[in-house]
Scaffold this active site. Structure first.
Site: not given
Ligand code: SAM
Ligand code: DTB
Ligand code: SF4
Length: 342
Positions: A70, A74, A77, A114, A145, A205, A277
């Site tokens: 990616c 972040c 991550c 998801c 999701c 979400c 969650r």
């Protein structure tokens, strides 16, 4: 001798139970965090029981459909290409592999599936593959999701048309702390994506991560932001930072686990009807803290041996834990429209 009953009602009436007219102020949310622990949990339990069965939990299974590589930065991550975390970039998974994982998730009792992709945003061609996945996973009778990064105009509508039920896109932290964690996209980009998801009629979400070195006030800032989305999300994942070697946040001072429980309780009080969650970090939290989180109003977990790239408690261990606590999973009938619990 007087037979007057002694009142053991919570001592603390200082924190507001409802948002002010303009929504939750950070101060009001912070005041909830500051309540004595037992008073906070008592309030959260009350709100939980007014809105949900206190013994029912949703099981959502996660699959990384496109791992690693990616371009974003972040700080938490493992999938960011710029950090050396041992995660190798892969191409998008073939449809068959995704469907097999979805079938297994259903067989094991999950009701939501998801699909996560390590993208800044999907290209239109990527989206075609995801649309196909959504259609087919939905046809298995699972709620769908996806979490694919930022969405452009029209992309949310395409996902909605394919049958997507929920889109996950986290605010991650408070606006004030955000720049310490991510610089390659801003807070407003995230709010814009959530607006597009909402406008397309997809359920939202959205939540965040705690334990990234933020202050309690900044945790309150995150919850206030999420709770003030209008309407607030149907689903609110609260992640406990999983510290991955090679990421900038590896080595951060760990959060007191009871502060994680408090965050769950505050999310429950400020978003009474949302699915809250317990997301990343459950393996590290252990059973006793998770039990406290359920008491604080959590009613959904990621279920399955893996999150995206990091570990999660084994499905067997989760079933044993729920059993031990007298909790049961939420059931959805096969067309995923009419919900029953039992
Ligand atoms: N690339 C897309 C995006 O960022 O929106 C979707 C996938 S991304 C991995 C989804 C979410 O996972 C992030 O927003 C973050 O909240 C959470 N996450 C990622 N790494 C994490 C970690 N190490 N610990 C806890 N949560 C994490
Ligand atoms: C969310 O809030 N947490 C999930 C899901 N949404 C996509 C992701 C957790 C990822 C944890 C790190 C990993 O396994 O790579
Ligand atoms: Fe990329 Fe999402 Fe990871 Fe950020 S959280 S680096 S956008 S995969």
């Amino acid at each position: 001798m007087s037979s007057q009953p002694i009142s053991f009602f919570p001592s603390s009436a200082k924190a507001a139970a409802k948002p002010a007219a303009g929504g939750w102020s950070v101060e009001d949310v912070h005041a909830l965090f500051e309540l004595p622990f037992n008073d906070l949990l008592y309030r959260a339990q009350q709100v939980h029981r007014e809105n949900f069965s206190a013994t029912e939990v949703e099981l959502a299974t996660l699959l990384s459909i496109k791992t690693g590589g990616c371009p974003e930065d972040c700080g938490y991550c493992p999938q960011a290409a710029r950090y050396d975390t041992g995660v190798t970039a892969q191409k998008i998974l073939p449809l068959d592999t995704v469907l097999e994982a979805a079938r297994q998730a259903k067989e094991h009792g999950a009701t939501r599936f998801c699909m996560g992709a390590a993208w800044r945003e999907p290209k239109d061609r990527d989206l075609e593959h995801v649309e196909e996945m959504v259609r087919e996973v939905k046809a298995l009778g699972l709620e769908t999701c996806a979490t694919l990064g930022m969405l452009g105009e029209g992309q949310a509508q395409r996902l909605k048309d394919a049958g997507l039920d929920y889109y996950n896109h986290n605010l991650d932290t408070s606006p004030e702390y955000y720049g310490n964690i991510i610089t390659t996209r801003d807070y407003q980009n995230r709010l814009d994506t959530l607006g597009r998801v909402r406008n397309a009629g997809i359920k939202v979400c959205s939540g965040g991560i705690v334990g990234m070195g933020e202050s309690r006030l900044q945790r309150a800032g995150l919850i206030a932001q999420v709770a003030n989305l209008d309407p607030y999300p149907e689903s609110v994942p609260i992640n406990h930072l999983v510290q991955v070697k090679g990421t900038p946040l590896h080595g951060t001072e760990p959060l007191d686990p009871l502060e994680f429980v408090r965050t769950i309780a505050v999310a429950r009080i400020t978003m009474p009807k949302a699915r809250v969650r317990l997301s990343a970090g459950r393996r590290e939290l252990g059973e006793a803290i998770q039990a406290l989180c359920f008491l604080a109003g959590a009613n959904s977990i990621f279920y399955g041996d893996k999150l995206l790239t990091t570990g999660n408690p084994d499905a067997d261990a989760d079933r044993a834990l729920l059993d031990k606590l007298g909790m049961h999973s939420r059931h959805v009938t096969h067309d995923a429209k009419c919900e029953v619990t039992g």
